[in-house]
Structure formats: structure tokens, C-alpha cells
Design a protein around this motif. Sequence first.
Motif, mmCIF file in Angstrom:
data_model
loop_
_atom_site.group_PDB
_atom_site.id
_atom_site.type_symbol
_atom_site.label_atom_id
_atom_site.label_comp_id
_atom_site.label_asym_id
_atom_site.label_seq_id
_atom_site.Cartn_x
_atom_site.Cartn_y
_atom_site.Cartn_z
ATOM 1 N N ARG A 23 44.752 44.414 156.439
ATOM 2 C CA ARG A 23 44.858 44.331 157.900
ATOM 3 C C ARG A 23 43.576 44.781 158.588
ATOM 4 N NH1 ARG A 23 49.120 47.452 158.878
ATOM 5 N NH2 ARG A 23 50.482 45.678 158.664
ATOM 6 N N TRP A 24 43.002 45.895 158.154
ATOM 7 C CA TRP A 24 41.861 46.471 158.861
ATOM 8 C C TRP A 24 40.523 45.996 158.326
ATOM 9 C CZ3 TRP A 24 42.673 48.365 163.411
ATOM 10 C CH2 TRP A 24 43.922 48.897 163.716
ATOM 11 N N GLY A 25 40.487 45.498 157.117
ATOM 12 C CA GLY A 25 39.231 44.995 156.555
ATOM 13 C C GLY A 25 38.279 46.113 156.149
ATOM 14 N N PRO A 26 37.138 45.720 155.618
ATOM 15 C CA PRO A 26 36.170 46.699 155.112
ATOM 16 C C PRO A 26 35.336 47.309 156.243
ATOM 17 C CG PRO A 26 35.306 44.516 154.813
ATOM 18 C CD PRO A 26 36.702 44.352 155.392
ATOM 19 N N GLY A 27 34.591 48.304 155.884
ATOM 20 C CA GLY A 27 33.636 48.871 156.825
ATOM 21 C C GLY A 27 34.040 50.233 157.334
ATOM 22 N N PRO A 28 33.044 51.042 157.634
ATOM 23 C CA PRO A 28 33.308 52.407 158.087
ATOM 24 C C PRO A 28 33.985 52.481 159.453
ATOM 25 C CG PRO A 28 30.955 51.928 158.179
ATOM 26 C CD PRO A 28 31.621 50.758 157.510
ATOM 27 N N ALA A 29 33.812 51.481 160.293
ATOM 28 C CA ALA A 29 34.427 51.513 161.626
ATOM 29 C C ALA A 29 35.949 51.437 161.540
ATOM 30 C CB ALA A 29 33.891 50.369 162.478
ATOM 31 N N LEU A 31 37.802 52.745 159.114
ATOM 32 C CA LEU A 31 38.374 53.862 158.371
ATOM 33 C C LEU A 31 39.311 54.740 159.203
ATOM 34 C CD1 LEU A 31 38.606 55.291 155.680
ATOM 35 C CD2 LEU A 31 36.583 56.618 156.291
ATOM 36 N N PRO A 32 38.955 55.135 160.415
ATOM 37 C CA PRO A 32 39.892 55.969 161.186
ATOM 38 C C PRO A 32 41.237 55.276 161.430
ATOM 39 C CG PRO A 32 37.724 56.018 162.196
ATOM 40 C CD PRO A 32 37.680 54.970 161.120
ATOM 41 N N LYS A 34 42.633 52.952 159.487
ATOM 42 C CA LYS A 34 43.341 52.909 158.207
ATOM 43 C C LYS A 34 44.000 54.252 157.913
ATOM 44 C CE LYS A 34 39.996 49.830 156.031
ATOM 45 N NZ LYS A 34 39.033 49.727 154.919
ATOM 46 N N LEU A 35 43.238 55.328 158.104
ATOM 47 C CA LEU A 35 43.774 56.656 157.809
ATOM 48 C C LEU A 35 44.902 57.027 158.761
ATOM 49 C CD1 LEU A 35 40.501 58.584 156.950
ATOM 50 C CD2 LEU A 35 42.180 57.595 155.375
ATOM 51 N N ASP A 36 44.787 56.628 160.023
ATOM 52 C CA ASP A 36 45.846 56.889 160.984
ATOM 53 C C ASP A 36 47.119 56.138 160.595
ATOM 54 O OD1 ASP A 36 46.789 58.041 163.513
ATOM 55 O OD2 ASP A 36 46.833 55.940 164.187
ATOM 56 N N GLU A 37 46.973 54.881 160.230
ATOM 57 C CA GLU A 37 48.145 54.101 159.830
ATOM 58 C C GLU A 37 48.761 54.664 158.545
ATOM 59 O OE1 GLU A 37 49.624 49.581 158.829
ATOM 60 O OE2 GLU A 37 47.651 49.852 159.751
ATOM 61 N N ALA A 38 47.922 55.048 157.594
ATOM 62 C CA ALA A 38 48.438 55.626 156.350
ATOM 63 C C ALA A 38 49.191 56.916 156.618
ATOM 64 C CB ALA A 38 47.289 55.867 155.371
ATOM 65 N N SER A 39 48.694 57.698 157.547
ATOM 66 C CA SER A 39 49.363 58.954 157.899
ATOM 67 C C SER A 39 50.712 58.683 158.560
ATOM 68 C CB SER A 39 48.469 59.765 158.833
ATOM 69 O OG SER A 39 49.142 60.907 159.289
ATOM 70 N N GLN A 40 50.732 57.793 159.533
ATOM 71 C CA GLN A 40 51.960 57.505 160.273
ATOM 72 C C GLN A 40 52.983 56.762 159.423
ATOM 73 O OE1 GLN A 40 51.248 55.636 164.049
ATOM 74 N NE2 GLN A 40 49.703 57.141 164.621
ATOM 75 N N ARG A 41 52.522 55.776 158.688
ATOM 76 C CA ARG A 41 53.416 54.900 157.957
ATOM 77 C C ARG A 41 53.847 55.466 156.611
ATOM 78 N NH1 ARG A 41 51.392 48.751 157.254
ATOM 79 N NH2 ARG A 41 52.808 48.215 155.600
ATOM 80 N N LEU A 42 52.907 56.142 155.935
ATOM 81 C CA LEU A 42 53.168 56.588 154.574
ATOM 82 C C LEU A 42 53.170 58.105 154.406
ATOM 83 C CD1 LEU A 42 50.783 54.030 152.835
ATOM 84 C CD2 LEU A 42 53.250 53.828 153.152
ATOM 85 N N GLY A 43 52.804 58.827 155.464
ATOM 86 C CA GLY A 43 52.738 60.279 155.363
ATOM 87 C C GLY A 43 51.616 60.766 154.459
ATOM 88 N N MET A 44 50.559 59.973 154.338
ATOM 89 C CA MET A 44 49.456 60.299 153.436
ATOM 90 C C MET A 44 48.275 60.857 154.223
ATOM 91 S SD MET A 44 49.481 56.907 151.022
ATOM 92 C CE MET A 44 48.441 57.564 149.732
ATOM 93 N N ASP A 45 47.638 61.890 153.662
ATOM 94 C CA ASP A 45 46.400 62.376 154.253
ATOM 95 C C ASP A 45 45.233 61.548 153.701
ATOM 96 O OD1 ASP A 45 45.874 63.354 151.668
ATOM 97 O OD2 ASP A 45 46.249 65.441 152.224
ATOM 98 N N ALA A 46 44.045 61.795 154.222
ATOM 99 C CA ALA A 46 42.870 61.001 153.847
ATOM 100 C C ALA A 46 42.589 61.077 152.350
ATOM 101 C CB ALA A 46 41.651 61.464 154.637
ATOM 102 N N ARG A 47 42.690 62.271 151.782
ATOM 103 C CA ARG A 47 42.407 62.432 150.354
ATOM 104 C C ARG A 47 43.392 61.637 149.501
ATOM 105 N NH1 ARG A 47 43.810 65.694 146.036
ATOM 106 N NH2 ARG A 47 42.097 66.140 144.602
#
Length: 87
Positions: A23-29, A31-32, A34-47
Amino acid sequence: MRRPYRNSALSERDRQVIEIERRWGPGPAALPMKLDEASQRLGMDARSYTLVLNSLIDDPSAHALDPSTMAGLRHIRDMHRDARGAS
């Protein structure tokens, strides 16, 4: 190279991580987001997200599910490896 601790079948969490990457594609822009969605959707932290993603990059099951996304991630990883090796 397959990681010895990975099961051959993708979990629902694995599939959702791949979906987030697609959904978000590659690139550093991206990343925030992706990490926000992973946190909200999956309860995962960045690590945790990074560890799961890195374990999927060489997983044949992940490539079978989404060859384009996984090939792109592998390419980015290899470029970073090459850049570090040239330093």
C-alpha cells in the motif's frame, strides 16, 4: 536464504505486513505511515515490524503472495548492502 525460525506458511500478520508494504510503497517518506498503520492495525512497534519484514524478504511464500512488492524490498535491501560494502 530461508530463516530457520520461519514457518513455511505465512501467518495473517505476515500477510498484513506485506499488504502495508504494498500500500505505502518503498522509500523513507512512507516509513512513518507504515509504522503508524502497523501500530494501529497489528499492535506492532517499529522494531517488531522491521524484524517481521526482514524475515519476509527472502521467504519464498512471501514472494509467491506478492512477487512485485517483495522483489522491490529485496532490491532496496541489496542496494543498502552494496552501499555499506563500498564505504
